[in-house]
Motif scaffolding. Structure first.
Motif, mmCIF file in Angstrom:
data_model
loop_
_atom_site.group_PDB
_atom_site.id
_atom_site.type_symbol
_atom_site.label_atom_id
_atom_site.label_comp_id
_atom_site.label_asym_id
_atom_site.label_seq_id
_atom_site.Cartn_x
_atom_site.Cartn_y
_atom_site.Cartn_z
ATOM 1 N N ASP A 56 -19.826 26.759 0.173
ATOM 2 C CA ASP A 56 -20.841 26.067 0.951
ATOM 3 C C ASP A 56 -21.056 24.694 0.292
ATOM 4 N N PRO A 57 -20.914 23.581 1.056
ATOM 5 C CA PRO A 57 -21.040 22.253 0.426
ATOM 6 C C PRO A 57 -22.486 21.791 0.214
ATOM 7 N N MET A 58 -23.465 22.557 0.672
ATOM 8 C CA MET A 58 -24.856 22.062 0.676
ATOM 9 C C MET A 58 -25.541 21.986 -0.698
ATOM 10 N N PRO A 59 -25.398 22.971 -1.606
ATOM 11 C CA PRO A 59 -26.136 22.879 -2.881
ATOM 12 C C PRO A 59 -25.467 21.914 -3.857
ATOM 13 N N ILE A 60 -25.606 20.617 -3.590
ATOM 14 C CA ILE A 60 -24.836 19.569 -4.294
ATOM 15 C C ILE A 60 -25.115 19.571 -5.801
ATOM 16 N N GLU A 65 -23.451 20.603 -11.376
ATOM 17 C CA GLU A 65 -23.789 21.107 -12.711
ATOM 18 C C GLU A 65 -22.898 22.291 -13.100
ATOM 19 N N GLU A 66 -22.560 23.117 -12.124
ATOM 20 C CA GLU A 66 -21.676 24.246 -12.439
ATOM 21 C C GLU A 66 -20.301 23.743 -12.895
ATOM 22 N N LEU A 67 -19.741 22.786 -12.143
ATOM 23 C CA LEU A 67 -18.409 22.274 -12.504
ATOM 24 C C LEU A 67 -18.452 21.508 -13.825
ATOM 25 N N ARG A 68 -19.537 20.795 -14.048
ATOM 26 C CA ARG A 68 -19.684 20.053 -15.303
ATOM 27 C C ARG A 68 -19.718 21.011 -16.497
ATOM 28 N N ARG A 69 -20.543 22.041 -16.387
ATOM 29 C CA ARG A 69 -20.663 22.975 -17.514
ATOM 30 C C ARG A 69 -19.389 23.794 -17.708
ATOM 31 N N ARG A 70 -18.729 24.105 -16.589
ATOM 32 C CA ARG A 70 -17.481 24.862 -16.670
ATOM 33 C C ARG A 70 -16.428 24.090 -17.471
ATOM 34 N N ILE A 88 -16.695 13.432 -6.060
ATOM 35 C CA ILE A 88 -16.937 14.655 -5.278
ATOM 36 C C ILE A 88 -18.403 14.701 -4.852
ATOM 37 N N GLU A 89 -19.301 14.406 -5.782
ATOM 38 C CA GLU A 89 -20.744 14.457 -5.499
ATOM 39 C C GLU A 89 -21.117 13.496 -4.366
ATOM 40 N N ILE A 90 -20.575 12.291 -4.409
ATOM 41 C CA ILE A 90 -20.913 11.303 -3.373
ATOM 42 C C ILE A 90 -20.365 11.756 -2.015
ATOM 43 N N ALA A 91 -19.141 12.327 -2.014
ATOM 44 C CA ALA A 91 -18.583 12.855 -0.755
ATOM 45 C C ALA A 91 -19.450 13.990 -0.209
ATOM 46 N N LEU A 92 -19.988 14.823 -1.111
ATOM 47 C CA LEU A 92 -20.863 15.926 -0.671
ATOM 48 C C LEU A 92 -22.158 15.389 -0.058
ATOM 49 N N TRP A 93 -22.712 14.315 -0.618
ATOM 50 C CA TRP A 93 -23.921 13.708 -0.039
ATOM 51 C C TRP A 93 -23.644 13.135 1.346
ATOM 52 N N ASP A 94 -22.481 12.485 1.489
ATOM 53 C CA ASP A 94 -22.114 11.929 2.803
ATOM 54 C C ASP A 94 -21.986 13.065 3.823
ATOM 55 N N LEU A 95 -21.341 14.122 3.388
ATOM 56 C CA LEU A 95 -21.134 15.305 4.242
ATOM 57 C C LEU A 95 -22.470 15.941 4.645
ATOM 58 N N LYS A 96 -23.344 16.103 3.679
ATOM 59 C CA LYS A 96 -24.635 16.749 3.937
ATOM 60 C C LYS A 96 -25.491 15.910 4.893
#
Ligand code: MG
Length: 374
Positions: A56-60, A65-70, A88-96
């Motif tokens: 799900d792309p919504m919980p940006i 943070e999950e990918l960063r910590r991983r 990736i984060e900016i693309a997710l904001w555009d998408l949302k």
């Protein structure tokens, strides 16, 4: 909605521009841009997509943070990994924003300001005479800008490593500052960048000599790694000191802000952690009454994405525009219009970032050796 693909492309403009496209099973697509000196971030994005497809792309913020910590052992606090996550984060904001039918600024709490003040990065150098400097400055003012920045460090005769400034060098730099400020007049703000190329005593001497010009700021007089050294310079002068274009995440700015080691911070939003993270950095600075003036070398898409952050914070000062005499600024978007009018970006009521990439035009500038949205 589920993510079905994460694709990248790269173009060669003023600098390398890295693009991230996120596709979904509902046909909604988000575009992001990130800024890195080379193509290393592309390989990182390709590596990260295994953790994105099917989600799900919504919980940006949680995805970021999950990918960063991983990937904390692969540099989850600075550098290419954070820049890749930023795209990736900016693309997710555009998408949302597109999925919900609202501009990103509405998802970030709404606007403090409708128009984002921009400053122009100007190309002048210490070898120029006043008439030449004046022509450049007049060109900027004619386009409606109320602020500009000049690079004054002259590395032609300098040691590669020693950062002590000679009296002759200082005079040459001050001459350029004087010419630029004289050409600008009292109503236009002038910022001066020396690209971290001074040691502390040289920086203090130069910053004090600049006090007479009432600069908007002196940028990175010393390297940013030692916050105490930066604070030493800041406390020694009334010239405002600005730094931050090479720092990442809140963690990278924490000490700088807490020690009040600068007067102004300048994160590069499409580089250092993205829209959520930079809004948080701006909020940290705000409680020290410290202005936020983002560094920016991105295309109209990364610039517009950054503008959404600037619109939603109270301590926004001015954002950089680095493309005064460049190639594809006006042609790379579907709108074919300059998003900057009379020195300001007007925040529009368009879903997502609000600017779309023209892939046909962009592809003419494809960066050698990279794939195109694969
Ligand atoms: Mg700089």
């Amino acid at each position: 909605m589920r993510i079905t693909a994460v694709k990248t492309a790269a173009t060669k403009g003023h600098c390398l521009h890295l693009w991230v496209k996120i596709e979904t099973d509902e046909g909604i697509t988000g575009i992001g841009e990130c800024v890195h000196g080379d193509t290393a971030a592309i390989a990182v994005i390709h590596h990260l997509r295994q953790h994105l497809v099917g989600r799900d792309p919504m919980p940006i913020d949680a995805i970021f943070e999950e990918l960063r910590r991983r990937h904390v052992f692969e540099g989850g606090f600075a550098g290419a990994l954070i820049t890749a996550l930023t795209g990736i984060e900016i693309a997710l904001w555009d998408l949302k924003g597109k999925a919900l039918g609202v501009p990103i600024y509405e998802l970030m709490g709404g606007k403090f300001q409708d128009k984002i003040r921009m400053y122009a990065d100007c190309e002048v150098d210490p070898a120029m005479e006043f008439d030449a400097v004046k022509r450049v400055v007049e060109g900027v003012i004619e386009r409606g800008f109320t602020a500009f920045k000049i690079d004054v460090d002259d590395t032609r005769n300098r040691s590669r490593f020693n950062h002590t400034i000679s009296e002759r060098e200082q005079e040459s730099m001050l001459r350029l500052v004087d010419m630029a400020c004289t050409a600008a007049g009292p109503d236009i703000d002038v910022a001066v960048d020396v690209h971290t190329r001074m040691d502390v005593p040289s920086a203090i001497r130069f910053a004090r000599a600049c006090e007479q010009f009432h600069l908007l700021w002196l940028e990175e007089p010393v390297p940013p790694e030692n916050v105490d050294a930066m604070r030493e310079v800041k406390r020694s002068t009334t010239t405002p000191i600005c730094s931050g274009e090479n720092l990442y995440l809140r963690h990278g700015f924490r000490e700088l802000i807490e020690k009040q080691a600068v007067d102004i911070i300048m994160p590069d939003i499409p580089k250092c952690g993205g829209l959520s993270e930079c809004r948080k950095i701006a909020n940290m600075a705000e409680i020290y009454y410290m202005p936020f003036a983002p560094h920016n070398v991105s295309s109209p898409i990364g610039t517009m994405a950054s503008a959404h952050v600037c619109a939603t914070i109270p301590n926004f000062l001015v954002m950089e525009f680095h493309w005064l005499e460049r190639d594809y600024w006006r042609t790379i978007t579907l709108g074919k219009e300059d998003i900057i009018k009379d020195g300001f970006i007007e925040m529009r009521n368009t879903p997502g970032i609000g600017v779309e990439l023209d892939e046909t035009v962009a592809r003419q500038y494809q960066f050698p050796g990279t794939t195109w949205f694969e």
